[in-house]
Scaffold this motif. Structure first.
Motif, PDB file in Angstrom:
ATOM      1  N   ILE A 144      72.256  -5.512  -0.487  1.00  0.00           N
ATOM      2  CA  ILE A 144      71.343  -4.735  -0.565  1.00  0.00           C
ATOM      3  C   ILE A 144      70.232  -4.781   0.416  1.00  0.00           C
ATOM      4  N   SER A 145      70.504  -3.650   1.368  1.00  0.00           N
ATOM      5  CA  SER A 145      69.169  -3.402   2.663  1.00  0.00           C
ATOM      6  C   SER A 145      68.234  -3.368   1.520  1.00  0.00           C
ATOM      7  N   ARG A 146      66.929  -4.187   2.518  1.00  0.00           N
ATOM      8  CA  ARG A 146      65.795  -4.335   1.523  1.00  0.00           C
ATOM      9  C   ARG A 146      64.952  -3.219   1.679  1.00  0.00           C
ATOM     10  N   LYS A 147      65.113  -2.493   2.418  1.00  0.00           N
ATOM     11  CA  LYS A 147      64.482  -0.734   2.060  1.00  0.00           C
ATOM     12  C   LYS A 147      65.090  -0.063   0.349  1.00  0.00           C
ATOM     13  N   ASP A 148      66.350  -0.191   0.675  1.00  0.00           N
ATOM     14  CA  ASP A 148      66.896   0.492  -0.694  1.00  0.00           C
ATOM     15  C   ASP A 148      67.050  -0.365  -2.188  1.00  0.00           C
ATOM     16  N   ILE A 149      66.498  -1.198  -1.889  1.00  0.00           N
ATOM     17  CA  ILE A 149      66.231  -1.976  -3.108  1.00  0.00           C
ATOM     18  C   ILE A 149      65.188  -1.232  -4.552  1.00  0.00           C
ATOM     19  N   ASP A 150      64.556  -0.859  -3.575  1.00  0.00           N
ATOM     20  CA  ASP A 150      63.871   0.435  -4.984  1.00  0.00           C
ATOM     21  C   ASP A 150      64.557   1.250  -5.606  1.00  0.00           C
ATOM     22  N   ASN A 151      65.649   2.398  -4.615  1.00  0.00           N
ATOM     23  CA  ASN A 151      67.269   2.972  -4.914  1.00  0.00           C
ATOM     24  C   ASN A 151      67.894   2.332  -5.713  1.00  0.00           C
ATOM     25  N   LEU A 152      67.670   0.779  -6.223  1.00  0.00           N
ATOM     26  CA  LEU A 152      69.260   0.069  -6.943  1.00  0.00           C
ATOM     27  C   LEU A 152      69.951   0.874  -7.494  1.00  0.00           C
ATOM     28  N   TYR A 153      69.100   1.735  -8.996  1.00  0.00           N
ATOM     29  CA  TYR A 153      69.970   2.341 -10.030  1.00  0.00           C
ATOM     30  C   TYR A 153      70.286   3.771  -9.335  1.00  0.00           C
ATOM     31  N   GLU A 154      69.902   4.554  -8.294  1.00  0.00           N
ATOM     32  CA  GLU A 154      70.657   5.827  -7.956  1.00  0.00           C
ATOM     33  C   GLU A 154      71.725   5.342  -7.389  1.00  0.00           C
ATOM     34  N   HIS A 155      71.283   4.020  -6.154  1.00  0.00           N
ATOM     35  CA  HIS A 155      71.915   4.662  -5.104  1.00  0.00           C
ATOM     36  C   HIS A 155      72.793   3.569  -5.463  1.00  0.00           C
ATOM     37  N   HIS A 156      73.209   2.460  -6.502  1.00  0.00           N
ATOM     38  CA  HIS A 156      74.041   1.519  -6.122  1.00  0.00           C
ATOM     39  C   HIS A 156      75.098   1.162  -8.105  1.00  0.00           C
ATOM     40  N   VAL A 157      74.165   1.191  -8.527  1.00  0.00           N
ATOM     41  CA  VAL A 157      74.601   1.190 -10.364  1.00  0.00           C
ATOM     42  C   VAL A 157      75.609   3.133 -10.348  1.00  0.00           C
ATOM     43  N   LEU A 158      74.182   3.704 -10.278  1.00  0.00           N
ATOM     44  CA  LEU A 158      75.244   5.445 -10.891  1.00  0.00           C
ATOM     45  C   LEU A 158      75.615   5.339  -9.996  1.00  0.00           C
ATOM     46  N   HIS A 159      75.978   5.205  -8.597  1.00  0.00           N
ATOM     47  CA  HIS A 159      76.999   5.611  -7.681  1.00  0.00           C
ATOM     48  C   HIS A 159      78.186   4.863  -8.184  1.00  0.00           C
ATOM     49  N   SER A 160      77.946   3.103  -8.583  1.00  0.00           N
ATOM     50  CA  SER A 160      78.912   2.654 -10.151  1.00  0.00           C
ATOM     51  C   SER A 160      79.709   3.479 -10.105  1.00  0.00           C
ATOM     52  N   LEU A 161      79.275   4.079 -11.363  1.00  0.00           N
ATOM     53  CA  LEU A 161      79.577   4.350 -12.411  1.00  0.00           C
ATOM     54  C   LEU A 161      80.354   5.313 -12.595  1.00  0.00           C
ATOM     55  N   ALA A 162      79.765   6.324 -10.927  1.00  0.00           N
ATOM     56  CA  ALA A 162      80.803   7.293 -10.743  1.00  0.00           C
ATOM     57  C   ALA A 162      82.199   7.170 -11.196  1.00  0.00           C
ATOM     58  N   ILE A 163      82.477   6.253 -11.252  1.00  0.00           N
ATOM     59  CA  ILE A 163      84.315   5.722 -11.420  1.00  0.00           C
ATOM     60  C   ILE A 163      84.345   5.649 -12.373  1.00  0.00           C
ATOM     61  N   ALA A 164      83.012   5.804 -13.440  1.00  0.00           N
ATOM     62  CA  ALA A 164      83.214   6.040 -15.225  1.00  0.00           C
ATOM     63  C   ALA A 164      83.580   7.364 -15.948  1.00  0.00           C
ATOM     64  N   LYS A 165      82.543   8.112 -14.892  1.00  0.00           N
ATOM     65  CA  LYS A 165      83.325   9.917 -14.771  1.00  0.00           C
ATOM     66  C   LYS A 165      84.500  10.241 -14.837  1.00  0.00           C
TER      67      LYS A 165
END
Length: 206
Positions: A36-57
């Motif tokens: 994950i890009s170093r500057k993006d790791i602080d956004n792990l839940y919004e940009h990666h986890v929640l984004h992934s879970l859009a498929i569950a919606k």
């Protein structure tokens, strides 16, 4: 984690604790192997986890569904989805061995039994699945050309078997070959955060 609880308030304690553990694990692994890009790791839940879970919606996978995460990188969207759907089976593949190692280590660390990360290119995958999921791996026509061999004929979900992928920006051009069947949903229909504007969940039945 507040974001996850906001949109998925009915998960089990086990699911919440697995999701919560991702932060420290990805920070630790990201320091060794950049998934994950170093500057993006602080956004792990919004940009990666929640984004992934859009498929569950988009689709609530039924128990027993077999899902292939094509080009998973360090485990997205496969790991969050495997946490969300413990009764489904996920195989995560990527052509980059060190990224798959991260996915393997994270899945093991949180005790994820329904998730199998494997170092494999999509062209080499032989098994059949109900759904192929991916996150901005390649243009949609190229992806579908590779994975249509992997779609099972047996139907068991509310949507027919096919491909569900996450993509940003203007997707008109790459979805044009599938214009009569493709379903494009703006993720901001589900998640109100600014970052999800112009992010899409694309479903193509195959």
């Amino acid at each position: 984690m507040e974001l996850i609880r906001k949109y998925f308030p009915k998960l089990t304690d086990t699911q919440y604790s697995q999701l919560e553990a991702l932060d420290a694990l990805y920070r630790d692994w990201n320091a060794k192997i950049n998934v994950i890009s170093r500057k993006d790791i602080d956004n792990l839940y919004e940009h990666h986890v929640l984004h992934s879970l859009a498929i569950a919606k988009m689709l609530n996978f039924k128990a027993g569904t077999e899902i292939l995460d094509f080009g998973t990188g360090g485990g997205f969207p496969g790991i969050p989805l495997a946490i969300m759907f413990p009764e489904c089976r996920f195989k995560l593949i990527d052509g980059t061995g060190k990224k798959i190692r991260v996915a393997q280590e994270v899945a093991t660390a949180i005790g994820l039994k329904n998730c199998n990360p494997v170092h494999l290119r999509g062209e080499e995958e032989k098994e059949k699945y109900d759904f192929i999921v991916s996150r901005a791996v390649m243009p949609l026509p190229d992806l579908i050309k590779i994975v249509k061999k992997n779609i099972s004929r047996k139907q068991q979900n509310a949507l027919p078997n096919g491909v569900i992928c996450l993509k940003g920006g203007d997707v008109q051009e790459e979805t044009r070959p599938f214009k009569n069947i493709v379903e494009i949903t703006d993720i901001s229909n589900w998640f109100e955060e600014e970052w999800f504007k112009e992010k899409n969940c694309i479903y193509v039945p195959l």
